[in-house]
Design an enzyme around this catalytic site. Structure first.
Site, PDB file in Angstrom:
ATOM      1  N   GLU A  19       0.848  -1.197   0.000  1.00 54.93           N
ATOM      2  CA  GLU A  19       0.000   0.000   0.000  1.00 54.93           C
ATOM      3  C   GLU A  19       0.880   1.243   0.000  1.00 54.93           C
ATOM      4  O   GLU A  19       1.804   1.364   0.804  1.00 54.93           O
ATOM      5  CB  GLU A  19      -0.899   0.005   1.235  1.00 54.93           C
ATOM      6  CG  GLU A  19      -1.778   1.250   1.352  1.00 54.93           C
ATOM      7  CD  GLU A  19      -2.694   1.187   2.562  1.00 54.93           C
ATOM      8  OE1 GLU A  19      -3.452   0.191   2.664  1.00 54.93           O
ATOM      9  OE2 GLU A  19      -2.636   2.097   3.410  1.00 54.93           O
ATOM     10  N   PHE A  21       0.697   5.751  -0.590  1.00 59.25           N
ATOM     11  CA  PHE A  21      -0.153   6.934  -0.713  1.00 59.25           C
ATOM     12  C   PHE A  21       0.490   7.899  -1.702  1.00 59.25           C
ATOM     13  O   PHE A  21       1.711   7.871  -1.906  1.00 59.25           O
ATOM     14  CB  PHE A  21      -0.380   7.610   0.644  1.00 59.25           C
ATOM     15  CG  PHE A  21       0.863   8.122   1.322  1.00 59.25           C
ATOM     16  CD1 PHE A  21       1.384   9.375   1.019  1.00 59.25           C
ATOM     17  CD2 PHE A  21       1.501   7.362   2.285  1.00 59.25           C
ATOM     18  CE1 PHE A  21       2.519   9.852   1.645  1.00 59.25           C
ATOM     19  CE2 PHE A  21       2.646   7.823   2.924  1.00 59.25           C
ATOM     20  CZ  PHE A  21       3.156   9.074   2.599  1.00 59.25           C
ATOM     21  N   PRO A  22      -0.298   8.751  -2.357  1.00 61.33           N
ATOM     22  CA  PRO A  22       0.270   9.692  -3.325  1.00 61.33           C
ATOM     23  C   PRO A  22       1.127  10.737  -2.624  1.00 61.33           C
ATOM     24  O   PRO A  22       0.639  11.434  -1.730  1.00 61.33           O
ATOM     25  CB  PRO A  22      -0.960  10.325  -3.984  1.00 61.33           C
ATOM     26  CG  PRO A  22      -2.071  10.128  -3.012  1.00 61.33           C
ATOM     27  CD  PRO A  22      -1.775   8.849  -2.290  1.00 61.33           C
ATOM     28  N   PRO A  23       2.411  10.866  -2.977  1.00 61.22           N
ATOM     29  CA  PRO A  23       3.280  11.866  -2.328  1.00 61.22           C
ATOM     30  C   PRO A  23       2.767  13.278  -2.557  1.00 61.22           C
ATOM     31  O   PRO A  23       2.050  13.567  -3.522  1.00 61.22           O
ATOM     32  CB  PRO A  23       4.636  11.651  -3.021  1.00 61.22           C
ATOM     33  CG  PRO A  23       4.588  10.241  -3.504  1.00 61.22           C
ATOM     34  CD  PRO A  23       3.165  10.024  -3.914  1.00 61.22           C
ATOM     35  N   ARG A 111     -15.950   4.202   3.288  1.00 59.28           N
ATOM     36  CA  ARG A 111     -16.873   5.301   3.559  1.00 59.28           C
ATOM     37  C   ARG A 111     -16.161   6.650   3.539  1.00 59.28           C
ATOM     38  O   ARG A 111     -16.596   7.585   2.890  1.00 59.28           O
ATOM     39  CB  ARG A 111     -17.564   5.119   4.915  1.00 59.28           C
ATOM     40  CG  ARG A 111     -18.593   6.201   5.214  1.00 59.28           C
ATOM     41  CD  ARG A 111     -19.024   6.203   6.668  1.00 59.28           C
ATOM     42  NE  ARG A 111     -17.958   6.643   7.562  1.00 59.28           N
ATOM     43  CZ  ARG A 111     -18.098   6.751   8.888  1.00 59.28           C
ATOM     44  NH1 ARG A 111     -19.240   6.433   9.457  1.00 59.28           N
ATOM     45  NH2 ARG A 111     -17.092   7.163   9.631  1.00 59.28           N
ATOM     46  N   ASP A 113     -14.870   9.972   5.913  1.00 55.74           N
ATOM     47  CA  ASP A 113     -15.392  10.642   7.109  1.00 55.74           C
ATOM     48  C   ASP A 113     -16.909  10.548   7.156  1.00 55.74           C
ATOM     49  O   ASP A 113     -17.576  10.468   6.110  1.00 55.74           O
ATOM     50  CB  ASP A 113     -14.968  12.113   7.116  1.00 55.74           C
ATOM     51  CG  ASP A 113     -13.472  12.281   7.315  1.00 55.74           C
ATOM     52  OD1 ASP A 113     -12.846  11.364   7.885  1.00 55.74           O
ATOM     53  OD2 ASP A 113     -12.933  13.323   6.892  1.00 55.74           O
ATOM     54  N   TYR A 156     -12.262  -4.798  10.501  1.00 53.85           N
ATOM     55  CA  TYR A 156     -11.691  -4.230  11.722  1.00 53.85           C
ATOM     56  C   TYR A 156     -11.567  -5.287  12.819  1.00 53.85           C
ATOM     57  O   TYR A 156     -12.531  -5.554  13.537  1.00 53.85           O
ATOM     58  CB  TYR A 156     -12.549  -3.064  12.213  1.00 53.85           C
ATOM     59  CG  TYR A 156     -12.601  -1.931  11.225  1.00 53.85           C
ATOM     60  CD1 TYR A 156     -11.654  -0.916  11.264  1.00 53.85           C
ATOM     61  CD2 TYR A 156     -13.576  -1.887  10.227  1.00 53.85           C
ATOM     62  CE1 TYR A 156     -11.675   0.124  10.342  1.00 53.85           C
ATOM     63  CE2 TYR A 156     -13.608  -0.854   9.298  1.00 53.85           C
ATOM     64  CZ  TYR A 156     -12.657   0.142   9.365  1.00 53.85           C
ATOM     65  OH  TYR A 156     -12.673   1.165   8.445  1.00 53.85           O
ATOM     66  N   GLN A 187      -7.824  -3.490   8.974  1.00 59.81           N
ATOM     67  CA  GLN A 187      -7.094  -2.467   9.707  1.00 59.81           C
ATOM     68  C   GLN A 187      -5.891  -3.134  10.369  1.00 59.81           C
ATOM     69  O   GLN A 187      -5.871  -4.344  10.586  1.00 59.81           O
ATOM     70  CB  GLN A 187      -8.031  -1.859  10.760  1.00 59.81           C
ATOM     71  CG  GLN A 187      -7.408  -0.864  11.707  1.00 59.81           C
ATOM     72  CD  GLN A 187      -7.031   0.420  10.997  1.00 59.81           C
ATOM     73  OE1 GLN A 187      -5.959   0.479  10.409  1.00 59.81           O
ATOM     74  NE2 GLN A 187      -7.888   1.408  11.047  1.00 59.81           N
TER      75      GLN A 187
END
Length: 641
Positions: A19, A21-23, A111, A113, A156, A187
């Site tokens: 996994e 994340f976009p820098p 989902r 927030d 979870y 998670q």
């Protein structure tokens, strides 16, 4: 591109996924792409797929899709994370159509927030949320795209904060699966026995989809503590007991984290309850590389070669027995079972077998050692993959690091924005209606009041290091001055790297810091500081900007300020914290978004909403660096006298 469940069913051996994340910066993206290529190249086994995260409300939509496209071009299957609340339905449609155009077949439906009610909406004429929950998104994708997408959902092992209890949480997981989900990614967790029991309970509830456990190696003690606090993830006492004695030794914590994750994965896969694992990398490479090596999944022994080796000079090749106590045991606690403390070998003096193989193969092919420059600031001079060192940004990671790092701006994998629930935020921060009340809030936090354990900019108690400059911080945040500080550090001159207050990195080194402080102030105070600097103190560099894009600085163009650095045995000087214009602008955008997100806790037209929106729209963020690290009081005298 293939569906993830098809890839899983075609394998008879365990798999792993990564996994990322976009820098936040172009330079970070260039370096991340090199990092992904290395992790997907021999002698390491290729991941089954690479997942790309998506910010809540679509905040990273463009950057997430850009990263996903780059990964697709590498020939790797992609799982795109997709949230659905607090953003227009059209953005979901656009993302799904873009995935189809790129050939992406896998979506992790989330989902995001909680959806906002009309009273708390951003605009006065809000469009009602089309999606309320992740299962709504799953049904929508199935209805609109039939079986084109393989859809995953989150699980979870520790119940989600919105769930009443474990039974309620499992009910909603079953709802998502019945809506059409094909697989589950969990998670993070550190209680392996608890996870395996949770998997068995899922099966008893009729949840039959493949479950892929999320594994997040511990990178450093501070980020681990923060993440556990955010997720409420239980940690076995034995793990905490082994971490505490080495908490100030970043190298030892990172090594421990890799060894712990190795044993967790071995136990999980040995249970035969799950088919593979999902590594949350935080855009860092060293730990996951070490884990794959420790698991014996690397083909280093057979001479596999990589297109992007990591340069290492004069280092010992680690013995496979480094993790062992001589009886085949790693000595790392799993659910309280451990007899040994972790070793504290200096990673700076050693190299793993897979990295040594890469370096040797490169040398044989090119008759030379690969060079070591990182991709330049601002993204200029893109790297080819053979020129990027793999672990130059390991200590520490997060916002206070090098803007060229793929991990820049991400401390704990939780993304930007508020790090606590709305209910907790309202309890701890109250309902401020004027600037003096905000000064009281920040001052109360600095003074470690039980009523104010956090601020919107910090979700942990004040650090011992900040306590050394506490009188200065309290004075700045007072109602009189109203310089609301969100980042600071004292000057440090050659503290030992294992110093419990200032230390970081491997043992046996020395660390240095320039005094630094960052705060929000009114525009007139920015102008006053600018004039004061013109009259004299050449030792101070200022960066200042507002949300509208106005910017002031006395720094030379393209100036780079190393404000934290360390000298360690067997390696070059490490500059762990660099502040310059690019990084300031990247953080400034997030900092003002935090004020806006804070304002959304209060109803539209309320005094608190208006106050916080006004600060986001009118105040300035200022960073000041004092370059004489031997003058411990210089910065504070400039500001307070």
């Amino acid at each position: 591109m293939s569906q993830l469940t098809s890839l899983i069913s075609s394998r008879d051996v365990p798999f792993h996924t990564f996994e990322f994340f976009p820098p936040r910066t172009e330079a970070g993206l260039v370096n991340l792409l090199d990092r992904i290529r290395r992790l997907a190249s021999e002698p390491l086994p290729a991941p089954l797929a690479v997942s790309v995260t998506w910010g809540a409300g679509g905040s990273t939509a463009d950057r997430s899709l850009e990263l996903a496209e780059h990964v697709v071009k590498m020939g790797l299957d992609v799982v795109l994370h997709l949230t659905c609340t607090n953003m227009a339905k059209e953005k979901v449609d656009q993302a799904l159509e873009r995935c189809r155009a790129l050939g992406i077949r896998n979506i992790l439906a989330l989902r995001g927030d909680p959806p906002r009610s009309e009273e708390y909406a951003v605009s006065s004429d809000p469009t009602p949320d089309f999606f309320k929950h992740a299962d709504d998104l799953v049904r929508y994708i199935r209805a609109e795209h039939a079986d084109y997408f393989c859809i995953g959902v989150a699980g979870y092992p520790t119940p989600h904060s919105d769930s009443e209890n474990e039974e309620d949480d499992l009910h909603w997981l079953k709802v998502k699966c019945d809506a059409g989900a094909d697989f589950i990614i969990t998670q993070l967790f550190y209680d392996v026995d608890g996870f395996l029991n949770w998997v068995k309970t899922c099966r008893e509830k009729g949840i039959s989809q493949p479950i892929i456990p999320g594994i997040m190696p511990i990178q450093n003690f501070a980020s681990f503590r923060r993440l556990v606090n955010l997720t409420k993830c239980p940690v076995p006492d034995a793990i905490m007991a082994e971490l505490e004695p080495i908490s100030s030794d970043d190298a030892a914590v990172k090594k421990y984290g890799a060894e712990l994750a190795t044993k967790m994965v071995s136990q999980i896969l040995g249970s035969k309850l799950v088919p593979g694992v999902h590594f949350c990398t935080l855009n860092l490479e060293k730990s996951v590389r070490t884990i794959l090596e420790n698991l014996g999944w690397s083909s280093a022994a057979s001479g596999g070669r990589s297109n992007s080796p990591a340069p290492r000079h004069n280092r010992l090749i680690e013995d496979d027995a480094d993790m062992s106590n001589g009886n085949g045991s790693t000595g790392i606690a799993i659910n309280g079972n451990s007899k040994l403390s972790p070793t504290t070998q200096l990673k700076a003096l050693s190299i793993s077998p897979s990295e040594a193989s890469q370096l040797a193969q490169w040398g044989l092919t090119h008759n030379t050692l690969p060079p070591t420059p990182k991709a330049g600031l601002g993204g200029k001079g893109a790297s080819t993959g053979a020129t990027t060192e793999d672990s130059w940004d390991e200590y520490p990671n997060g916002r206070f690091t090098d803007v060229r790092s793929p991990a820049y701006g991400e401390i704990d994998g939780w993304g930007s924005g508020l790090k606590i629930t709305a209910a907790q935020a309202l309890k701890e921060w109250g309902t401020p209606t004027d600037a003096s009340q905000l000064s009281s809030l920040f001052t109360s936090y600095l003074q470690s009041s039980p009523q104010t354990p956090t601020t919107p900019f910090c979700d942990l108690p004040l650090s011992p290091e900040s306590a050394t400059i506490l009188p200065h911080l309290v004075a700045l945040n007072s109602s009189k001055l109203q310089h609301w500080t969100v980042g600071s550090q004292p000057a440090v001159d050659a503290a030992k790297s294992d110093d419990p207050i200032h230390g970081w990195g491997p043992r046996g080194g020395y660390v240095f810091q320039k005094a630094f402080v960052e705060f929000f102030v009114r525009e007139e105070e920015v102008n006053r500081l600018e004039e004061k600097l013109k009259k004299g103190d050449s030792q101070i560099t200022m960066y200042a900007g507002n949300k509208q894009g106005d910017f002031k600085t006395n720094a030379l163009k393209d100036a780079v300020n190393a404000v934290t650095w360390g000298v360690f045995p067997g390696q070059e000087i490490s500059q762990s914290t660099i502040i310059e214009e690019t990084s300031f602008h990247a953080w400034k955008e997030e900092a003002f978004d935090i004020w806006t997100e804070w304002s959304l806790l209060y109803p539209r037209q309320s005094p608190a909403r208006k106050l916080l929106e006004g600060i986001a729209g009118e105040w300035w963020l200022v960073s000041l660096i004092h370059h004489d690290y031997k003058d411990a009081e210089g910065l504070w005298k400039f500001l307070l006298e």
